[in-house]
Design an enzyme around this catalytic site. Structure first.
Site, PDB file in Angstrom:
ATOM      1  N   GLU A  51      14.967 -31.447 -15.405  1.00 57.72           N
ATOM      2  CA  GLU A  51      14.551 -32.849 -15.324  1.00 57.72           C
ATOM      3  C   GLU A  51      13.395 -32.997 -14.324  1.00 57.72           C
ATOM      4  O   GLU A  51      13.449 -32.446 -13.217  1.00 57.72           O
ATOM      5  CB  GLU A  51      15.769 -33.659 -14.875  1.00 57.72           C
ATOM      6  CG  GLU A  51      15.580 -35.140 -14.728  1.00 57.72           C
ATOM      7  CD  GLU A  51      16.869 -35.831 -14.297  1.00 57.72           C
ATOM      8  OE1 GLU A  51      16.935 -37.061 -14.409  1.00 57.72           O
ATOM      9  OE2 GLU A  51      17.813 -35.128 -13.844  1.00 57.72           O
ATOM     10  N   LYS A 120      15.393 -40.992 -20.727  1.00 54.20           N
ATOM     11  CA  LYS A 120      16.771 -40.972 -20.224  1.00 54.20           C
ATOM     12  C   LYS A 120      17.417 -42.334 -20.409  1.00 54.20           C
ATOM     13  O   LYS A 120      16.764 -43.373 -20.255  1.00 54.20           O
ATOM     14  CB  LYS A 120      16.749 -40.581 -18.743  1.00 54.20           C
ATOM     15  CG  LYS A 120      18.111 -40.316 -18.113  1.00 54.20           C
ATOM     16  CD  LYS A 120      17.921 -39.775 -16.697  1.00 54.20           C
ATOM     17  CE  LYS A 120      19.221 -39.428 -16.014  1.00 54.20           C
ATOM     18  NZ  LYS A 120      19.008 -38.838 -14.670  1.00 54.20           N
ATOM     19  N   CYS A 176      20.446 -35.200 -17.911  1.00 49.23           N
ATOM     20  CA  CYS A 176      21.355 -35.230 -16.765  1.00 49.23           C
ATOM     21  C   CYS A 176      22.531 -36.196 -16.919  1.00 49.23           C
ATOM     22  O   CYS A 176      23.511 -35.892 -17.562  1.00 49.23           O
ATOM     23  CB  CYS A 176      20.565 -35.522 -15.494  1.00 49.23           C
ATOM     24  SG  CYS A 176      21.452 -34.990 -13.988  1.00 49.23           S
ATOM     25  N   ARG A 348      64.350 -19.504 -33.528  1.00 54.47           N
ATOM     26  CA  ARG A 348      64.939 -19.149 -34.813  1.00 54.47           C
ATOM     27  C   ARG A 348      66.415 -18.768 -34.656  1.00 54.47           C
ATOM     28  O   ARG A 348      67.277 -19.201 -35.433  1.00 54.47           O
ATOM     29  CB  ARG A 348      64.136 -18.004 -35.448  1.00 54.47           C
ATOM     30  CG  ARG A 348      64.698 -17.464 -36.774  1.00 54.47           C
ATOM     31  CD  ARG A 348      64.894 -18.575 -37.825  1.00 54.47           C
ATOM     32  NE  ARG A 348      63.711 -19.319 -38.072  1.00 54.47           N
ATOM     33  CZ  ARG A 348      62.835 -19.073 -39.041  1.00 54.47           C
ATOM     34  NH1 ARG A 348      63.043 -18.045 -39.847  1.00 54.47           N
ATOM     35  NH2 ARG A 348      61.785 -19.843 -39.217  1.00 54.47           N
ATOM     36  N   GLY A 363      60.294   4.091 -31.995  1.00 53.33           N
ATOM     37  CA  GLY A 363      59.629   4.693 -30.839  1.00 53.33           C
ATOM     38  C   GLY A 363      58.121   4.550 -30.926  1.00 53.33           C
ATOM     39  O   GLY A 363      57.385   5.080 -30.095  1.00 53.33           O
ATOM     40  N   LEU A 365      54.619   1.806 -31.403  1.00 49.10           N
ATOM     41  CA  LEU A 365      54.163   0.598 -30.712  1.00 49.10           C
ATOM     42  C   LEU A 365      54.811  -0.679 -31.228  1.00 49.10           C
ATOM     43  O   LEU A 365      55.331  -1.494 -30.458  1.00 49.10           O
ATOM     44  CB  LEU A 365      52.635   0.477 -30.848  1.00 49.10           C
ATOM     45  CG  LEU A 365      51.769   1.276 -29.883  1.00 49.10           C
ATOM     46  CD1 LEU A 365      50.320   1.230 -30.344  1.00 49.10           C
ATOM     47  CD2 LEU A 365      51.894   0.735 -28.470  1.00 49.10           C
ATOM     48  N   SER A 367      57.491  -1.430 -33.237  1.00 49.74           N
ATOM     49  CA  SER A 367      58.930  -1.644 -33.088  1.00 49.74           C
ATOM     50  C   SER A 367      59.314  -1.778 -31.620  1.00 49.74           C
ATOM     51  O   SER A 367      60.259  -2.498 -31.278  1.00 49.74           O
ATOM     52  CB  SER A 367      59.715  -0.507 -33.749  1.00 49.74           C
ATOM     53  OG  SER A 367      59.523   0.716 -33.077  1.00 49.74           O
ATOM     54  N   THR A 470      58.734  -5.803 -37.712  1.00 59.43           N
ATOM     55  CA  THR A 470      57.917  -5.207 -36.652  1.00 59.43           C
ATOM     56  C   THR A 470      56.428  -5.131 -36.996  1.00 59.43           C
ATOM     57  O   THR A 470      55.616  -4.832 -36.135  1.00 59.43           O
ATOM     58  CB  THR A 470      58.418  -3.784 -36.327  1.00 59.43           C
ATOM     59  OG1 THR A 470      58.294  -2.971 -37.498  1.00 59.43           O
ATOM     60  CG2 THR A 470      59.874  -3.813 -35.880  1.00 59.43           C
ATOM     61  N   TRP A 480      48.764  -2.270 -44.851  1.00 57.68           N
ATOM     62  CA  TRP A 480      49.327  -0.979 -44.450  1.00 57.68           C
ATOM     63  C   TRP A 480      50.834  -1.133 -44.230  1.00 57.68           C
ATOM     64  O   TRP A 480      51.365  -1.051 -43.130  1.00 57.68           O
ATOM     65  CB  TRP A 480      48.634  -0.469 -43.189  1.00 57.68           C
ATOM     66  CG  TRP A 480      48.943   0.965 -42.855  1.00 57.68           C
ATOM     67  CD1 TRP A 480      49.678   1.414 -41.803  1.00 57.68           C
ATOM     68  CD2 TRP A 480      48.542   2.136 -43.577  1.00 57.68           C
ATOM     69  NE1 TRP A 480      49.758   2.784 -41.819  1.00 57.68           N
ATOM     70  CE2 TRP A 480      49.064   3.267 -42.903  1.00 57.68           C
ATOM     71  CE3 TRP A 480      47.797   2.341 -44.738  1.00 57.68           C
ATOM     72  CZ2 TRP A 480      48.863   4.569 -43.343  1.00 57.68           C
ATOM     73  CZ3 TRP A 480      47.595   3.652 -45.174  1.00 57.68           C
ATOM     74  CH2 TRP A 480      48.128   4.737 -44.478  1.00 57.68           C
ATOM     75  N   TYR A 483      55.491  -2.448 -49.783  1.00 58.32           N
ATOM     76  CA  TYR A 483      55.978  -3.701 -50.359  1.00 58.32           C
ATOM     77  C   TYR A 483      57.497  -3.627 -50.531  1.00 58.32           C
ATOM     78  O   TYR A 483      58.041  -2.679 -51.082  1.00 58.32           O
ATOM     79  CB  TYR A 483      55.310  -3.934 -51.718  1.00 58.32           C
ATOM     80  CG  TYR A 483      55.516  -5.335 -52.256  1.00 58.32           C
ATOM     81  CD1 TYR A 483      54.655  -6.362 -51.896  1.00 58.32           C
ATOM     82  CD2 TYR A 483      56.575  -5.619 -53.101  1.00 58.32           C
ATOM     83  CE1 TYR A 483      54.837  -7.651 -52.381  1.00 58.32           C
ATOM     84  CE2 TYR A 483      56.776  -6.897 -53.595  1.00 58.32           C
ATOM     85  CZ  TYR A 483      55.901  -7.914 -53.229  1.00 58.32           C
ATOM     86  OH  TYR A 483      56.088  -9.184 -53.704  1.00 58.32           O
TER      87      TYR A 483
END
Length: 649
Positions: A51, A120, A176, A348, A363, A365, A367, A470, A480, A483
């Protein structure tokens, strides 16, 4: 393949706080010109100044001096000539006279021409401010144009500027106090389509004001789904009563992109590449934005900026957009994620009055994280942990490392632990369907996954509980999962969390939520390669089947997921951002290879996402058919894959 910023929907902008001497117009003009030159070297042709930067904000009654006002006109002409040489666009602050009044204005100059002047509106006249002593508000203007060097220049607050190189880059300007007011001018401008909001400011510095200023800019950019650039007067302003710091910022949709160093007497410039395309897409998706009424008719003035190379960006493109790089921020993110998961599951369980659950504890990640969530949910509801039935189901690919970690977790967490081998049952199934168990194909793998799910479901019936899923968000995106195997459960606690973040929530849990043997096991799980363990281990008994060798590195796939679903980027743009983010980590050909895998799997596997179990949304990316993501299961990927093919050439 060389790209320009406009081709990928970006524009480079700068905010400058130039070195300044109060009332020394010639000196200030030269510093403005020098700043333009510095910006052009960085291929930034769009620069915002503070300004009243041509004179200095703190001139006080000198604003009434005709010598000063005449010098401003000469300065504007000189600056305009320089923008013609550099083909740049700048916005500078200057006092402008019209109709016997002085206005505090923003002057928009592009490629040698003054395209518009914005006065302004809100003039602060409280505390240390006395603007009404010298200036008139925009509400007191009487003309829509103003004469300058024989030309009629658009004048008023009803002006927007549209970039001809990037059609959705529409610029709105306020000055401003216009931002600090109850109804900022920029809100109307954004409602009228402005995606880039500019503020020329002279904000003095007092205790705590920098934080408030930053928050205000950040909030307005988020509220307006816009970029907000704020250039503020520097330390060269008069210190008779005040100190100015030159705090200039650039924000985009609620995030600070760049800011200058404060309290410097030298020129400071901050740069950012604004993703205009992203802002437009965010507005498309935000239905409440469509109902905003701005109530003003704006004049739209075109301007042009040169193309800028996209080889290097003034934009922090994170390799891992789901995981903050900062330790404190990452810990806070993990804490929030974990709390959302625990609360969702607890609700839930409370609703169905269930005191028992089953979980397949491998064992690995996913789960592991699900188990930790279950334990905390049971504690929250004051339920006996013995009602948690952790079942490990060793098969043909189970390794001693993962089995051992599962046993340690179950024992140390005090849950009910059962081992149910699946070898015999799956071999019988192979006989039933005439499958050779030595053929390690998809049937070999999926038969194991479905057998495990059947065990979990039936055991849940036996104990009067539910199966806790999980699978994570990345697995959902890529399909991945098997089904009606690990794809299915009765409540899925990880479905809103990408794999890259799952890892760090487990690590955070080891550091902050659990201790002793549990913590040690969690760290080892964090370091274990990601695998479904459906294929036999190697000769040394180690994991042979590694997920990332099949679907690609999760850090890449999560990057693609975020930019495709959250930001709606095209494959070409995703590739360009990945190329910059992963420079030196992955080659162009590797990025293209896994990008193709992403789009092929993302489209072909939608049928699995169309019938996933309930599970809470955690972040801004979610794929539940009941929440954020609606997609036909038979949609074709041709358009997206055609772009990927272009990248191969």
């Amino acid at each position: 393949m060389k790209k320009t910023l406009s081709e990928i929907g970006l524009i480079r902008i700068g905010v400058a706080s130039p070195e300044l001497r109060v009332a020394d117009v010639e000196f200030n003009t030269q510093k403005i010109i020098n700043a333009i030159d510095d910006a052009v070297v960085k291929e930034c042709y769009f620069l915002l100044f503070p300004e009243l930067c041509i004179t200095g904000y703190t001139c006080a009654d000198l604003f009434f001096q005709s010598a000063l006002l005449n010098a401003v006109l000469n300065s504007l002409e000189k600056i305009a000539e320089h923008t013609a040489k550099t083909h740049s666009t700048i916005i500078v602050g200057a006092p402008i006279t019209d109709g016997g009044k002085i206005f505090n204005c923003a002057v928009f100059i592009s490629d040698g021409k003054i395209l518009g002047i914005i006065p302004k509106t809100y003039l602060p006249n409280y505390a240390e401010f006395y603007e009404e002593r010298w200036f008139s508000s925009s509400r007191e203007t009487t003309a829509k144009e103003i004469a300058f060097k024989g030309e009629k220049i658009p004048f008023g607050t009803d002006i927007l500027f549209k970039n001809s190189a990037l059609k959705d880059c529409i610029v709105g300007i306020e000055i401003c106090e216009d931002l600090w007011a109850l109804e900022p001018m920029s809100s109307n401008q954004a409602a009228a389509g402005a995606t880039l909001l500019l503020n020329l400011s002279a904000s003095d510095e007092i205790l705590g004001k920098a934080w408030y200023r930053r928050t205000l800019v950040q909030s307005q950019s988020g509220r307006c789904l816009a970029a907000y650039a704020y250039a503020s007067a520097g330390a060269g302003e008069s210190t008779t009563d005040l100190v100015f710091s030159g705090h200039s910022l650039i924000a985009e949709n609620g995030a600070i992109m760049a800011e200058t160093e404060r309290f410097s007497f030298e020129t400071q410039i901050a740069y950012a590449d604004i993703d205009v395309e992203r802002l437009v897409h965010d507005r498309f998706k935000n239905t409440s934005y469509a109902y905003v009424q701005h109530g003003m008719n704006f004049r739209e003035i075109p301007f042009k900026t040169p193309e800028t190379s996209a080889e290097e960006l003034f934009r922090n493109i994170l390799q891992n957009p789901f995981v903050p790089a900062n330790d404190a921020e990452r810990a806070e993110r993990c804490r929030e994620v974990f709390s959302i998961q625990v609360t969702g599951l607890a609700k839930r369980l409370k609703h169905i009055n269930s005191k028992a659950v089953t979980i397949g504890l491998s064992g690995g990640l996913d789960s592991t994280l699900a188990m930790l969530v279950i334990v905390k949910a049971f504690d929250l509801l004051k339920l006996d942990r013995k009602g948690i039935y952790a079942i490990t189901m060793p098969g043909f690919g189970t390794t001693a490392r993962t089995k051992s970690n599962a046993e340690i977790l179950a024992r140390e967490l005090g849950v009910t632990f059962k081992t149910i081998p699946i070898h015999d049952a799956v071999k019988q199934h192979f006989k039933d369907i005439d499958h050779d168990e030595n053929v390690h194909d998809v049937t070999f793998e999926n038969s194991q996954a479905r057998e495990r799910t059947q065990i979990l479901m039936d055991y849940a019936n036996k104990v009067g509980g539910i199966v806790i899923g999980t699978g994570d968000l990345s697995e959902m995106a890529l399909g991945w999962s098997t089904y009606n195997g690990d794809h299915m459960s009765m409540y899925s606690v990880n479905s809103g969390i990408p794999k890259t973040l799952v890892k760090y929530v487990v690590k955070w849990s080891a550091e902050e939520e659990f201790t002793g043997e549990v913590s040690k096991a969690l760290i080892d799980i964090f370091d274990t390669p990601v695998s479904p363990e459906l294929l036999p281990p190697d000769k040394e008994g180690k994991i042979a089947q590694k997920t990332e060798e099949s679907v690609g590195p999760y850090i890449l796939q999560d990057f693609f997921l975020y930019h495709c679903v959250r930001l709606n980027y095209s494959p070409l743009k995703i590739f360009w951002f990945a190329k910059i983010a992963f420079k030196g980590t992955y080659s162009d050909s590797e990025i293209v290879q896994w990008l193709e895998v992403f789009f092929k799997r993302f489209f072909s596997q939608q049928f699995k996402r169309s019938c996933i179990p309930d599970g809470v949304k955690v972040g801004s990316v979610a794929l539940s058919p009941r929440g954020d993501w609606r997609m036909p299961s038979d949609a074709r990927a041709d358009v997206w894959l055609a772009e990927v093919e272009l990248l191969k050439k």
